[in-house]
Design a protein around this motif. Structure first.
Motif, PDB file in Angstrom:
ATOM      1  N   GLU A 250       0.994  -1.025  -0.186  1.00 22.75           N
ATOM      2  CA  GLU A 250       0.242   0.055   0.280  1.00 22.75           C
ATOM      3  C   GLU A 250       0.861   1.726   0.032  1.00 22.75           C
ATOM      4  N   ILE A 251       0.806   1.988  -0.513  1.00 24.90           N
ATOM      5  CA  ILE A 251       1.601   3.323  -0.733  1.00 24.90           C
ATOM      6  C   ILE A 251       1.262   4.128   0.260  1.00 24.90           C
ATOM      7  N   LYS A 252       0.498   3.942   1.463  1.00 22.05           N
ATOM      8  CA  LYS A 252       0.099   4.719   1.960  1.00 22.05           C
ATOM      9  C   LYS A 252       1.850   4.254   3.137  1.00 22.05           C
ATOM     10  N   PHE A 253       2.373   3.086   2.840  1.00 20.09           N
ATOM     11  CA  PHE A 253       3.335   3.274   3.955  1.00 20.09           C
ATOM     12  C   PHE A 253       4.862   3.576   3.106  1.00 20.09           C
ATOM     13  N   ALA A 254       4.953   3.176   2.492  1.00 21.55           N
ATOM     14  CA  ALA A 254       5.927   4.011   1.372  1.00 21.55           C
ATOM     15  C   ALA A 254       6.274   5.315   1.334  1.00 21.55           C
ATOM     16  N   LYS A 255       5.001   6.079   1.727  1.00 22.43           N
ATOM     17  CA  LYS A 255       4.754   7.180   2.307  1.00 22.43           C
ATOM     18  C   LYS A 255       5.896   7.913   3.751  1.00 22.43           C
ATOM     19  N   THR A 256       4.812   6.814   4.528  1.00 18.55           N
ATOM     20  CA  THR A 256       5.552   7.334   5.606  1.00 18.55           C
ATOM     21  C   THR A 256       7.156   6.923   5.624  1.00 18.55           C
ATOM     22  N   LEU A 257       7.339   5.665   5.103  1.00 19.06           N
ATOM     23  CA  LEU A 257       9.036   5.257   5.340  1.00 19.06           C
ATOM     24  C   LEU A 257       9.382   6.175   4.276  1.00 19.06           C
ATOM     25  N   LEU A 258       9.990   6.927   3.125  1.00 21.74           N
ATOM     26  CA  LEU A 258      10.270   7.440   2.494  1.00 21.74           C
ATOM     27  C   LEU A 258      10.479   9.267   2.885  1.00 21.74           C
ATOM     28  N   THR A 259       9.103   8.871   4.296  1.00 22.32           N
ATOM     29  CA  THR A 259       9.407  11.009   4.405  1.00 22.32           C
ATOM     30  C   THR A 259       9.430  10.095   5.375  1.00 22.32           C
ATOM     31  N   ALA A 260      10.036   9.744   6.389  1.00 21.94           N
ATOM     32  CA  ALA A 260      10.481   9.776   7.429  1.00 21.94           C
ATOM     33  C   ALA A 260      12.548   9.374   7.205  1.00 21.94           C
ATOM     34  N   LEU A 261      12.610   8.663   5.744  1.00 17.63           N
ATOM     35  CA  LEU A 261      14.013   9.107   5.439  1.00 17.63           C
ATOM     36  C   LEU A 261      15.073  10.072   4.777  1.00 17.63           C
ATOM     37  N   LYS A 299      14.195  -1.468  16.130  1.00 15.14           N
ATOM     38  CA  LYS A 299      14.388   0.114  16.872  1.00 15.14           C
ATOM     39  C   LYS A 299      13.675   1.191  16.358  1.00 15.14           C
ATOM     40  N   TRP A 300      14.370   1.383  15.666  1.00 14.19           N
ATOM     41  CA  TRP A 300      13.893   2.908  13.905  1.00 14.19           C
ATOM     42  C   TRP A 300      12.482   2.677  13.864  1.00 14.19           C
ATOM     43  N   PHE A 301      11.914   1.677  13.440  1.00 12.73           N
ATOM     44  CA  PHE A 301      10.817   1.640  13.468  1.00 12.73           C
ATOM     45  C   PHE A 301       9.391   1.559  14.100  1.00 12.73           C
ATOM     46  N   ALA A 302      10.041   1.039  15.113  1.00 14.04           N
ATOM     47  CA  ALA A 302       9.100   0.925  16.273  1.00 14.04           C
ATOM     48  C   ALA A 302       7.978   1.815  15.990  1.00 14.04           C
ATOM     49  N   ASP A 303       8.005   3.487  16.165  1.00 16.23           N
ATOM     50  CA  ASP A 303       7.283   4.673  16.740  1.00 16.23           C
ATOM     51  C   ASP A 303       6.928   4.639  15.335  1.00 16.23           C
ATOM     52  N   LYS A 304       7.361   3.897  13.576  1.00 16.33           N
ATOM     53  CA  LYS A 304       5.825   3.993  12.544  1.00 16.33           C
ATOM     54  C   LYS A 304       5.722   3.237  12.093  1.00 16.33           C
ATOM     55  N   ASP A 305       4.475   3.555  11.680  1.00 19.24           N
ATOM     56  CA  ASP A 305       3.700   2.779  11.028  1.00 19.24           C
ATOM     57  C   ASP A 305       4.223   2.104   9.244  1.00 19.24           C
ATOM     58  N   VAL A 306       4.367   1.539   9.666  1.00 13.79           N
ATOM     59  CA  VAL A 306       5.273   0.816   8.492  1.00 13.79           C
ATOM     60  C   VAL A 306       5.024  -0.641   8.312  1.00 13.79           C
ATOM     61  N   ALA A 307       4.676  -1.495   7.099  1.00 16.72           N
ATOM     62  CA  ALA A 307       4.994  -3.140   7.549  1.00 16.72           C
ATOM     63  C   ALA A 307       5.855  -3.310   7.432  1.00 16.72           C
ATOM     64  N   PHE A 308       7.121  -2.719   8.411  1.00 12.03           N
ATOM     65  CA  PHE A 308       8.282  -3.551   8.445  1.00 12.03           C
ATOM     66  C   PHE A 308       8.566  -5.074   8.992  1.00 12.03           C
ATOM     67  N   SER A 309       8.976  -6.355   9.380  1.00  7.06           N
ATOM     68  CA  SER A 309       9.314  -7.091   9.754  1.00  7.06           C
ATOM     69  C   SER A 309      11.196  -7.197  10.173  1.00  7.06           C
TER      70      SER A 309
END
Length: 359
Positions: A250-261, A299-309
């Motif tokens: 979903e593009i919303k996850f891409a937007k969240t991550l790329l914004t954080a980066l 730890k970096w992803f802990a507060d980000k709404d991204v489908a990461f594992s």
């Protein structure tokens, strides 16, 4: 009361698909009699051993009774007929034709017990040109097309980590047996179920092999969104030689991550077709993930709404807090067992039962 209390199952299967089917029935109250050859189910000897039993055998055969029978002897066949006289279900996993030669094919059994639900599990079914072709899980995955997309960047298939054909056959077998038992309530008669590992795998390809299904080209992993061609559905190396995944497109996850980066300029690439058009984004993410260790990324992803594992090994996976929270791994009597994947609110908390010794 457990859902299958009062259902009697005679299980002549060995190894994985059939025993998994009857395990799920035993876990929910069925009376499962596991009929083994005099030498026993080979899974009894599979390492590792814990508390005197194979971990594999215990986790597939708990809650059953075990009986050694030589079906080539008059005594063994007579005892099996006694078991089948009032059985609700029979499961067998021999190669096609074996049960008929032994005198226990569906027609013979149903003639004496017309209410029985009889399920045969094989690699390619009971009839047809492939019926007698010997095959275990890997060969079935190869012939069904799935191994072709279980590949790395170089395109070479690798041995799958999960015995999907075995497991699919066990799950399909359970579904079919339960359907037949429901149908018997209406008709009073049982039925015969022919479960093939190959047949059981094919429906799993609909989301990745649409082109091939409709007569066009077969999928190539590096151009498929679900198979490695999409940046946000992919595996990445980390600084410490471990791995992490981005697991949703979903593009919303891409937007969240790329914004954080601070690379929102790359967002249009995430909306491109999988394959070469997304490669610059994949390359960027590869170089980015390589800058931190796996646990640093957790730890970096802990507060980000991204489908990461993070990619965990089995020991790490089983030691996660929510595994204990959900009661998925139970320790009892010096042994560890994986709990049933489905439980009912109306029933008490599940507790493991012992696996049978051979008598």
């Amino acid at each position: 009361m457990a859902k299958l209390t009062g259902i009697k199952v005679v299980d002549l299967s060995l190894f994985l698909p059939g025993p998994m089917l009857t395990l799920m029935m035993a876990d929910h109250g069925a009376d499962v009699i596991k009929v083994e050859p005099p030498t026993g189910d080979p899974a009894r000897q599979m390492e590792p051993v814990e508390a005197g039993q194979s971990v594999w055998f215990r986790n597939l055969n708990r809650g059953k009774k075990a009986l050694a029978l030589d079906l080539k002897s008059d005594e063994g066949r007579e005892r099996l007929w006694e078991l089948l006289s009032d059985a609700d279900v029979m499961i067998e996993g021999f190669r096609p034709g074996v049960m008929k030669r032994l005198g226990f094919d569906y027609e013979a059994v149903a003639a004496k017990n017309p209410r029985i639900v009889y399920c045969s599990i094989s690699a390619f079914g009971q009839e047809g040109e492939m019926a007698h072709h010997p095959a275990h899980d890997l060969a079935v995955q190869a012939l069904s097309g799935f191994l072709s997309v279980n590949d790395g960047d170089d395109g070479m298939p690798v041995v799958p980590g999960a015995p999907s054909a075995d497991m699919a056959a066990g799950l399909n077998g359970l579904s079919a047996v339960l359907m037949a038992l429901i149908g018997r309530e209406k008709t009073g008669k049982g039925d015969y179920v022919d479960i093939a590992m190959f047949d059981s795998m094919l429906p799993w390809c609909a989301h990745i092999a649409g082109g091939a299904i409709s007569g066009d080209d077969a999928p190539v992993s590096q151009t498929q969104r679900s198979l490695g061609g999409a940046a946000f559905y992919n595996v990445y190396n980390t600084l410490d030689g471990k791995y992490v995944v981005l697991g949703a497109r979903e593009i919303k996850f891409a937007k969240t991550l790329l914004t954080a980066l601070d690379r929102l300029d790359l967002l249009p690439l995430a909306e491109e077709e999988a394959g070469p058009l997304q490669k610059p984004l994949i390359d960027y993410l590869r170089s980015t993930f390589a800058n931190k260790t796996r646990d640093e990324w957790v730890k970096w992803f802990a507060d980000k709404d991204v489908a990461f594992s993070p990619v965990l090994n089995f020991r790490e996976a089983l030691e996660q807090g929510f595994v204990k929270e959900r009661g998925l791994l139970i320790e009892a009597n010096g042994s560890h067992q994986i709990a049933p994947a489905f439980r009912f609110k109306s029933e008490k908390n599940w507790q493991p039962s012992v696996a049978p010794e051979l008598k």
